[in-house]
Design an enzyme around this catalytic site. Structure first.
Site, PDB file in Angstrom:
ATOM      1  N   ILE A 118      -3.280  -6.345  14.294  1.00  0.00           N
ATOM      2  CA  ILE A 118      -2.299  -5.851  15.425  1.00  0.00           C
ATOM      3  C   ILE A 118      -2.654  -5.387  16.497  1.00  0.00           C
ATOM      4  O   ILE A 118      -2.501  -5.311  17.544  1.00  0.00           O
ATOM      5  CB  ILE A 118      -0.843  -5.717  14.945  1.00  0.00           C
ATOM      6  CG1 ILE A 118      -0.379  -6.855  13.908  1.00  0.00           C
ATOM      7  CG2 ILE A 118       0.089  -5.314  15.816  1.00  0.00           C
ATOM      8  CD1 ILE A 118       0.516  -6.152  12.802  1.00  0.00           C
ATOM      9  N   PRO A 177      -3.726 -11.108  10.662  1.00  0.00           N
ATOM     10  CA  PRO A 177      -4.293 -10.641  12.196  1.00  0.00           C
ATOM     11  C   PRO A 177      -4.434  -9.175  12.278  1.00  0.00           C
ATOM     12  O   PRO A 177      -3.718  -8.493  11.418  1.00  0.00           O
ATOM     13  CB  PRO A 177      -2.936 -11.140  12.736  1.00  0.00           C
ATOM     14  CG  PRO A 177      -1.797 -11.410  11.768  1.00  0.00           C
ATOM     15  CD  PRO A 177      -2.738 -11.525  10.532  1.00  0.00           C
ATOM     16  N   ASN A 188       0.800  -1.137  -0.124  1.00  0.00           N
ATOM     17  CA  ASN A 188      -0.074  -0.077   0.111  1.00  0.00           C
ATOM     18  C   ASN A 188       0.957   1.242  -0.127  1.00  0.00           C
ATOM     19  O   ASN A 188       2.032   1.249   0.040  1.00  0.00           O
ATOM     20  CB  ASN A 188      -1.023  -0.062   0.984  1.00  0.00           C
ATOM     21  CG  ASN A 188      -0.229   0.101   2.574  1.00  0.00           C
ATOM     22  OD1 ASN A 188       0.521   0.841   2.757  1.00  0.00           O
ATOM     23  ND2 ASN A 188      -0.501  -1.144   3.204  1.00  0.00           N
ATOM     24  N   LYS A 228     -14.318   2.467  14.962  1.00  0.00           N
ATOM     25  CA  LYS A 228     -12.993   1.632  14.792  1.00  0.00           C
ATOM     26  C   LYS A 228     -12.600   1.608  16.371  1.00  0.00           C
ATOM     27  O   LYS A 228     -12.011   0.505  16.801  1.00  0.00           O
ATOM     28  CB  LYS A 228     -12.016   2.300  13.691  1.00  0.00           C
ATOM     29  CG  LYS A 228     -11.137   1.221  13.449  1.00  0.00           C
ATOM     30  CD  LYS A 228     -10.222   1.888  12.070  1.00  0.00           C
ATOM     31  CE  LYS A 228     -11.175   1.754  10.811  1.00  0.00           C
ATOM     32  NZ  LYS A 228     -10.375   2.308   9.707  1.00  0.00           N
ATOM     33  N   ASP A 247      -4.582  -5.627   5.133  1.00  0.00           N
ATOM     34  CA  ASP A 247      -5.873  -6.552   5.845  1.00  0.00           C
ATOM     35  C   ASP A 247      -5.789  -7.914   5.468  1.00  0.00           C
ATOM     36  O   ASP A 247      -6.372  -8.675   6.069  1.00  0.00           O
ATOM     37  CB  ASP A 247      -7.063  -5.835   5.676  1.00  0.00           C
ATOM     38  CG  ASP A 247      -7.447  -4.486   6.157  1.00  0.00           C
ATOM     39  OD1 ASP A 247      -6.789  -4.309   7.435  1.00  0.00           O
ATOM     40  OD2 ASP A 247      -7.852  -3.511   5.655  1.00  0.00           O
TER      41      ASP A 247
HETATM   42  N1  CTP Z   1      -4.301  -2.450  11.916  1.00  0.00           N
HETATM   43  C1  CTP Z   1      -3.474  -3.128  12.568  1.00  0.00           C
HETATM   44  N2  CTP Z   1      -3.677  -4.535  11.868  1.00  0.00           N
HETATM   45  C2  CTP Z   1      -4.183  -4.736  10.703  1.00  0.00           C
HETATM   46  C3  CTP Z   1      -4.832  -3.536  10.358  1.00  0.00           C
HETATM   47  C4  CTP Z   1      -4.866  -2.523  11.034  1.00  0.00           C
HETATM   48  O1  CTP Z   1      -2.817  -3.248  13.552  1.00  0.00           O
HETATM   49  N3  CTP Z   1      -4.276  -5.864  10.221  1.00  0.00           N
HETATM   50  C5  CTP Z   1      -4.276  -0.972  12.587  1.00  0.00           C
HETATM   51  C6  CTP Z   1      -3.662   0.024  11.980  1.00  0.00           C
HETATM   52  O2  CTP Z   1      -2.148   0.216  12.471  1.00  0.00           O
HETATM   53  C7  CTP Z   1      -4.483   1.333  12.491  1.00  0.00           C
HETATM   54  C8  CTP Z   1      -5.759   0.815  12.724  1.00  0.00           C
HETATM   55  O3  CTP Z   1      -5.742  -0.586  13.025  1.00  0.00           O
HETATM   56  O4  CTP Z   1      -3.761   1.840  13.886  1.00  0.00           O
HETATM   57  C9  CTP Z   1      -6.812   1.177  11.833  1.00  0.00           C
HETATM   58  O5  CTP Z   1      -6.192   0.820  10.562  1.00  0.00           O
HETATM   59  P1  CTP Z   1      -7.270   0.998   9.102  1.00  0.00           P
HETATM   60  O6  CTP Z   1      -6.375   0.758   7.968  1.00  0.00           O
HETATM   61  O7  CTP Z   1      -7.766   2.518   9.395  1.00  0.00           O
HETATM   62  O8  CTP Z   1      -8.418   0.066   9.543  1.00  0.00           O
HETATM   63  P2  CTP Z   1      -8.673  -1.214   9.386  1.00  0.00           P
HETATM   64  O9  CTP Z   1      -8.695  -1.846  10.506  1.00  0.00           O
HETATM   65  O10 CTP Z   1      -7.802  -1.847   8.232  1.00  0.00           O
HETATM   66  O11 CTP Z   1     -10.268  -1.184   8.699  1.00  0.00           O
HETATM   67  P3  CTP Z   1     -10.894  -0.507   7.520  1.00  0.00           P
HETATM   68  O12 CTP Z   1      -9.446  -0.964   6.270  1.00  0.00           O
HETATM   69  O13 CTP Z   1     -12.282  -1.371   7.222  1.00  0.00           O
HETATM   70  O14 CTP Z   1     -11.023   0.757   7.496  1.00  0.00           O
END
Ligand code: CTP
Length: 424
Positions: free
Chosen positions: A321, A319, A219, A353, A287
């Site tokens: 994190i 996972p 990304n 979130k 994700d």
């Molecule tokens: N995060 C994480 N592990 C993942 C996905 C996200 O630790 N597998 C953490 C990111 O570091 C951030 C937060 O979760 O602090 C939110 O990440 P974001 O990309 O905004 O959200 P997602 O959980 O990926 O949800 P979505 O893509 O549906 O918005």
């Protein structure tokens, strides 16, 4: 730290020289004795008198000053210190160091020293990016010279990019680290290191999820925000571990930096880094990953999974994190901060979130293409906790990091980590 620790500070010519004054003040707060060499061009920016007043010592300038040589020769000057620090380190002085020139007191002392040297470069972004400077820096790093900064930001010359000298608190952290005293800032009070004695875990950058040995899913995260947060927390005295995916950024000094590629590796590295008082998850973790990555390069014909020319990638969830750190038992960090990257309805989505992941704070930012957040140097954020939303003006990512680190320090100063998680 005892009063015996001595730093020989070389102040070279550059607008950032004024920050040397603040650096001296901070070093003196740590009972570090500072002696200064002021280059001829440095004297265009700060006066010997102000350096002398702050160091309570003589300031050295010329190579062949008979009085100085009688009192203390230039060789002894460089040997007398425990560490040499060059701040600001100009492109010119860096080039002299790399090629071993010795035509003034600063370059001579740097060549004559038998102690560690820490440099804080400050120059125009194009000078910093020039292959000559890159090569000189690589030479110095190979020789064991330590580097702090430069940071990215607006420059006095009106341009923007890497080249701005590290902030005094960042240089102080690097000095203490080079002296083998990373915790020495403890007890320095609010101006010193309010997070001394605390440990922080920061995730940063993207993850790469392998498809086969040559391809991966990634990304647009640059890691700038996460790296800046790690630097800011370390600058406030926290013993910091940075777990980072692949980025173009140099490793920050004064902390442990763990490089990973995939989300699974990031989770393992974070779990290994526990316990920590503070966790800030700024990484843009993928994700999903490919359900079964190929050990061999997928060919256009022949060995791909579908056998029909265009492979079909089946994805499986990674996972989370942040959620996993937030929901740990006894070793849950006292404060878990997440980020929310949203392209619409930023505050509502981020608030949800925060609840879903059970973190204490969430820093919401707009990552829609017009925001310029991903890869850019600035960020507009809203910090959301149980109390509500704190919206900050648009600012440099390094300023967001500093303000967030200070908010974290306040949280611990006020003992809020002792209250039930996520209730505050
Ligand atoms: N995060 C994480 N592990 C993942 C996905 C996200 O630790 N597998 C953490 C990111 O570091 C951030 C937060 O979760 O602090 C939110 O990440 P974001 O990309 O905004 O959200 P997602 O959980 O990926 O949800 P979505 O893509 O549906 O918005």
């Amino acid at each position: 730290m005892t009063g015996e620790t001595r730093v020989l500070l070389v102040v070279a010519g550059g607008i950032a020289a004024y920050k040397a004054l603040e650096l001296i003040r901070r070093l003196r707060e740590q009972s570090i004795r500072v002696r200064c060499i002021l280059t001829r061009s440095g004297a265009e920016f700060v006066t010997p008198l102000s350096l002398s007043a702050l160091t309570e010592d003589k300031v050295y300038g010329e190579l062949f000053s008979l009085t100085d040589e009688a009192e203390m020769g230039h060789i002894q000057l460089s040997r007398d210190a425990d560490l040499m620090v060059v701040a600001p380190a100009t492109a010119d002085l860096i080039a002299k160091m790399a090629t071993g020139q010795a035509d003034d007191l600063a370059s001579t002392a740097l060549l004559a020293t038998d102690k560690e040297v820490l440099i804080a470069p400050a120059m125009n972004v194009r000078m910093w990016d020039h292959p000559a400077t890159r090569a000189n820096i690589a030479t110095l790093l190979n020789r064991g010279v330590k580097l702090v900064g430069p940071n990215e930001g607006d420059m006095a010359c009106g341009e923007f990019g890497f080249g701005r000298m590290a902030e005094p608190h960042e240089i102080l952290a690097a000095v203490l680290d080079a002296l083998g005293q990373p915790q020495a800032a403890g007890g320095a009070g609010p101006l010193g290191a309010p997070l001394a004695g605390r440990s922080a875990l920061v995730t940063s950058g993207p993850t790469h999820e392998a498809i086969d040995p040559v391809r991966y899913i990634a990304n647009r995260s640059s890691g700038k925000q996460g790296h800046a947060i790690a630097r800011a927390l370390s600058g406030l005295g926290a013993k910091t571990t940075l777990v980072t995916g692949p980025t173009q950024l140099p490793d920050p000094t004064g902390m442990e930096v763990i490089h990973i590629e995939s989300a699974q590796q990031m989770l393992t590295a974070c779990e290994t880094a526990l316990p920590a008082d503070i966790a800030v998850c700024a990484a843009a973790v993928a994700d999903w990953r490919v359900a079964s990555r190929s050990d061999r390069k997928i060919k256009k014909t022949g060995n791909n999974r579908s056998g029909a020319g265009i492979p079909k990638l089946e994805l499986t969830p990674n996972p989370d994190i942040l959620a996993s750190l937030s929901q740990r038992g006894n070793d849950r960090p006292g404060l878990v901060v997440g980020f929310a990257a949203e392209t619409e309805d930023v505050i509502r989505q981020a608030t949800e979130k925060r609840a879903r992941k059970a973190c204490d704070w969430i820093v919401a930012n707009d990552v829609s293409p017009q925001s310029g957040t991903f890869g850019g140097a600035e960020n507009t954020v809203h910090v959301i906790d149980a109390q509500g939303v704190d919206s900050w003006a648009r600012m440099d990512k390094s300023d967001v990091a500093q303000r967030l680190a200070e908010r974290i320090a306040d949280y611990f100063r006020n003992g809020l980590d002792k209250v039930a998680p996520t209730a505050i």
